[in-house]
Design a protein around this motif. Structure first.
Motif, PDB file in Angstrom:
ATOM      1  N   ARG A 111      -4.146   4.595   5.034  1.00  7.92           N
ATOM      2  CA  ARG A 111      -5.519   4.849   4.197  1.00  7.92           C
ATOM      3  C   ARG A 111      -6.047   6.243   4.450  1.00  7.92           C
ATOM      4  NH1 ARG A 111      -9.425   1.550   2.374  1.00  7.92           N
ATOM      5  NH2 ARG A 111     -11.725   2.543   2.270  1.00  7.92           N
ATOM      6  N   ALA A 125       0.782  -1.195  -0.067  1.00  5.97           N
ATOM      7  CA  ALA A 125       0.069   0.017   0.211  1.00  5.97           C
ATOM      8  C   ALA A 125       0.750   0.994   0.105  1.00  5.97           C
ATOM      9  CB  ALA A 125      -0.855   0.066   1.178  1.00  5.97           C
ATOM     10  N   THR A 145      -5.179  -1.388   2.241  1.00  3.57           N
ATOM     11  CA  THR A 145      -5.371  -1.200   3.490  1.00  3.57           C
ATOM     12  C   THR A 145      -6.897  -1.558   4.093  1.00  3.57           C
ATOM     13  OG1 THR A 145      -6.336   0.866   2.742  1.00  3.57           O
ATOM     14  CG2 THR A 145      -4.047   0.764   3.566  1.00  3.57           C
ATOM     15  N   MET A 146      -7.947  -1.858   3.300  1.00  2.00           N
ATOM     16  CA  MET A 146      -9.093  -2.299   3.731  1.00  2.00           C
ATOM     17  C   MET A 146      -9.026  -3.693   4.043  1.00  2.00           C
ATOM     18  SD  MET A 146     -12.162  -2.272   4.236  1.00  2.00           S
ATOM     19  CE  MET A 146     -12.287  -0.529   3.910  1.00  2.00           C
ATOM     20  N   LEU A 159      -6.024   1.812  -1.195  1.00  2.29           N
ATOM     21  CA  LEU A 159      -7.162   1.749  -0.468  1.00  2.29           C
ATOM     22  C   LEU A 159      -7.568   0.426  -0.227  1.00  2.29           C
ATOM     23  CD1 LEU A 159      -9.325   4.863  -1.742  1.00  2.29           C
ATOM     24  CD2 LEU A 159      -8.282   4.608   0.468  1.00  2.29           C
TER      25      LEU A 159
END
Length: 821
Positions: free
Chosen positions: A546, A513, A529-530, A526
């Protein structure tokens, strides 16, 4: 079934190719064995899988939407894969045979086609065609009728959601405990393997309650032992239904009263039996009974595991562990084994019998196996902490259990602790080496009856795993160093290599990320990180990355909020503090610059945006924030008529983000400010051709550039005549006469040919100037910037409109219709 169905076609005397599929043999059955089903075949027959010939699993059953046949998910998946493989393999044809077509994805029961595309659209596409409007709407209507099985859309659905009534009927079938001993096999013989691990359980109940019965703490707990050492039937779990077990019936039978002499005889017989049957023998038989029950639970759990039902296998492994531990906690020998002080050399302690010693040793082996299997199930569903704990328990019972060490190291790898994984493997290798030096002629794993060759193989596999983990550790460290040196492309490649090895540790995902963030790939950052926050919502570093991604996308409020949340979770983090401080400063600069632009303080706005660009490090060129800051500063420079600085900012944006339209529009305006209308026209034309854009802003920019370029190339009539643009008609005619005397060709007949051509050109321009400026309509068009060709087009259009009776030009035949740009 397919062969018998194809036999009637032989009477047509056509050569045919019969393809028969056989599923690979497996030691683990799918579904529920029909020998334990009590309900009549009229009720459970529709729920029998035609592939494995077992009752389908209630929570994992699939039903075809075209013929309503039920199958186990894994059975049908393997069946379809075999059909696909057969269709891909080239078939060798004899000279008298026709070329066989591809094998379709057919139902194993009725041979109907299960491929969605061939049933709905008649095409061979694997997915529904959604390009056509009608096909897309049909696909939307029928979306609930198919699901993806591998790479094909098949007409199957989960039984639980597609046919809930049939699902409830399946769960209500009457069955008996699957751990009960099977007396006979399908061919009428006895299955010794099943009898050796079975238990005497008389439970009967609904099929949907089997799982809860198996994991119940009270189930199989009342198993008694008869005098001959065999298992007596256990008390029924559901006596509320009016059913009673054999032991309960025997307890209620009235027996004749015994006399005193008979009592004396019975006491003597009991005393002799007690003397013959020592306490060690009774404990050994009880322990063997518990092992038999635990092995039965282990087999059921293994069946769930191989069918990828890991969550359902976990409670079965736990129940088997509880069955063994409930008897061993009071055993002095098991406490002795737990401390690792005995049992490794295979010698029987003098305080117990050899039969009890063997039973205890087998129980220790079974316990370590159960803990290791449960750890594997935890590893599959990404419960890494529980996996490590179970591996520790397995190693406590058997310190030289190689599989437990391997799975523990893999769990550490998946959580990103490569150092602990290497330490775990190194510790196992050291233990194997020490055991080999201590007992060079004995087996390394007495608990598991492992041979020396197998122990050497396990030691070699752990050494190989150690080398692999070391390579993973070094790769991860290389990625961290690349991030520190802002080598984001190399870091993304490095972390991507780890992800290709199925290493989805949070640190690896966050490293990817951060690399995506450095490259400006905010959407990818994104996503990564999700994935981390779904497993651990309190990961401070994930919140920070994020938040930075959202901030770079222009969502300043939510991005700053997430970074503050990360700082709250980890108040001591220096990197998060730095990120929050920079984000606040950048946000303040942007707000101040916006206010300055509103109040037309363009120089102050440019200074604020320059300060924001200095603070925002790193600021990837692909990020929306980078484009926004440079575009706003370019607009401020444009208002200040600093066209060179404006062009530089716009060029930086369009070089990194070619489709950023606002930057292109500001760049065109800067070109016009510098008088470089041709450059603007060339770039906007190329942009329209490359992107085939229908954006009206670009089309208007093209029209403006073309207009200004023509205006730039036309002759300056006022300058040629030497009069101002506000000169009257009389002044224009007077100036025309004077200039004609100056540029008349007769006055230049004695000069050079070049000078004569120049005089002729100027004389012609004077005539055009007089014609244009002496007509009010033409003069108005000229003053608006139109060139002679455009003026002629508009004059002709106005005359045609006047002839057709529309609003035209006024008296004298000159109608002043305005066709302004």
């Amino acid at each position: 079934r397919h062969l018998s169905r194809s036999i009637p076609t032989l009477r047509h005397h056509h050569p045919i190719v019969v393809v028969v599929f056989f599923l690979p043999p497996s030691s683990h059955d799918m579904g529920f064995d029909l020998d334990f089903v009590i309900s009549d075949a009229r009720y459970h027959g529709i729920f029998v899988c035609a592939i494995c010939q077992n009752l389908v699993d209630a929570d994992d059953a699939l039903v075809t939407t075209v013929c309503s046949h039920c199958f186990c998910r894994n059975c049908l998946q393997q069946w379809l894969e075999l059909q696909q493989d057969a269709s891909r393999q080239p078939q060798q044809q004899h000279h008298h045979q026709r070329q066989a077509g591809p094998v379709a994805l057919n139902c194993p029961t009725c041979n109907r086609n299960l491929e969605y595309s061939s049933n709905s659209t008649g095409t061979t596409n694997s997915r529904p065609n959604t390009n056509d409007v009608d096909a897309a709407s049909s696909a939307d209507r029928d979306r609930r009728h198919y699901m993806m099985m591998g790479e094909y859309a098949c007409l199957v659905q989960p039984l639980k959601s597609y046919q809930p009534l049939a699902y409830r009927l399946l769960r209500s079938l009457l069955v008996r405990c699957p751990l009960a001993q099977k007396s006979n096999t399908a061919d009428g013989g006895t299955d010794p393997s099943r009898r050796s691990i079975g238990c005497a359980c008389s439970w009967t109940g609904d099929y949907g309650d089997v799982q809860s019965h198996l994991v119940s703490a009270t189930a199989h707990a009342t198993t008694a032992t008869s005098g001959d050492g065999t298992n007596a039937p256990a008390v029924h779990d559901r006596q509320s239904n009016g059913e009673s077990s054999n032991s309960t019936f025997a307890a209620n039978v009235k027996r004749p009263r015994t006399t005193a002499s008979e009592k004396v005889g019975l006491e003597e017989v009991e005393e002799q039996s007690n003397n013959a049957d020592t306490s060690d023998d009774r404990n050994a038989r009880k322990l063997q009974q518990q092992q038999s029950l635990a092995k039965s639970l282990k087999e059921e759990a293994n069946n769930k595991f191989v069918n990828h039902q890991f969550a359902q296998a976990l409670p079965l492994y736990s129940r088997a562990i509880d069955v063994l531990q409930c008897k061993q906690d009071d055993s002095e020998y098991y406490q002795y084994l737990l401390q690792g002080k005995g049992g490794t050399d295979g010698d029987t302690p003098s305080s117990i019998s050899s039969e009890l010693h063997n039973a205890q040793r087998d129980a220790a082996v079974l316990l370590s196996t159960l803990f290791c299997n449960r750890a594997t199930a935890h590893l599959k569903i990404q419960h890494y902490s529980e996996c490590i704990n179970d591996c520790d328990s397995a190693i406590e019972w058997n310190p030289l259990y190689g599989k437990a060490h391997l799975r523990k190291s893999r769990a550490y790898v998946q959580i990103g602790d490569f150092e602990r994984a290497m330490q775990c493997l190194q510790l196992a290798i050291d233990r194997f080496t020490a055991a080999e030096k201590q007992n060079p002629n004995s087996d390394h794993e007495t608990h598991s009856n492992q041979s020396a060759d197998a122990a050497i193989l396990q030691q070699q596999s752990m050494q190989k795993e150690l080398r692999i983990v070391t390579r993973y550790r070094n790769t991860f460290q290389d990625g961290i160093q690349q991030l520190q040196h802002h080598q984001y492309a190399a870091a993304k490649s490095t972390f991507g290599a780890l992800m290709k090895k199925s290493i989805m540790a949070p640190c690896v995902l966050l490293g990817t990320a951060k690399a995506d963030l450095g490259l400006g790939l905010t959407d990818a950052a994104l996503t990564m990180t999700m994935r981390v926050l779904r497993t651990n919502s309190r990961n401070a570093e994930a919140c920070q990355v994020r938040g930075q991604a959202l901030f770079l996308m222009g969502d300043y409020e939510h991005g700053l909020k997430l970074m503050k949340e990360g700082l709250r979770l980890d108040p001591e983090s220096t990197s998060i503090k730095h990120a929050v401080r920079n984000a606040r400063q950048i946000h303040d600069c942007i707000q101040t610059a916006t206010r300055n632009i509103f109040h037309r303080k363009f120089q102050e706005a440019a200074d604020q945006l320059t300060e924001a660009l200095k603070i925002c490090v790193p600021n990837p060129s692909r990020s929306p924030l980078y484009a926004s800051l440079h575009t706003q500063r370019a607009e401020a420079y444009l208002r200040l008529k600093k066209y060179a600085e404006c062009l530089k900012d716009c060029s930086l944006v369009v070089y990194a983000q070619e489709g950023h339209i606002p930057a292109w529009l500001i760049k065109f305006q800067a070109y016009h400010g510098l008088g470089q209308h041709e450059d603007a026209l060339n770039e906007v034309s190329d942009l329209l051709q490359r992107f085939e854009s229908s954006d009206m802003r670009l089309r208007k920019a093209y029209e403006k550039a073309d207009f200004l370029l023509r205006k730039q190339r036309r002759a300056d009539y006022y300058g040629m005549l030497g009069v101002p643009s506000l000169a009257s008609l009389m002044e224009i005619k007077k100036a025309y006469k004077q200039k004609c005397l100056q540029y008349h060709p007769d006055r230049h007949s004695q000069k050079s040919q070049a000078e004569q051509q120049e005089a002729e050109r100027n004389f012609k321009i004077l005539g055009d100037a007089l014609e244009t400026l002496s007509d009010d309509f033409k003069r108005k068009l000229y003053d608006e910037g139109y060139d002679p060709a455009a003026i002629r087009e508009r004059v002709e259009a106005a005359e045609q409109a006047a002839r057709r009776g529309y609003n035209g030009r006024g008296g004298g035949g000159h109608h002043h219709g305005h066709g302004h740009y």
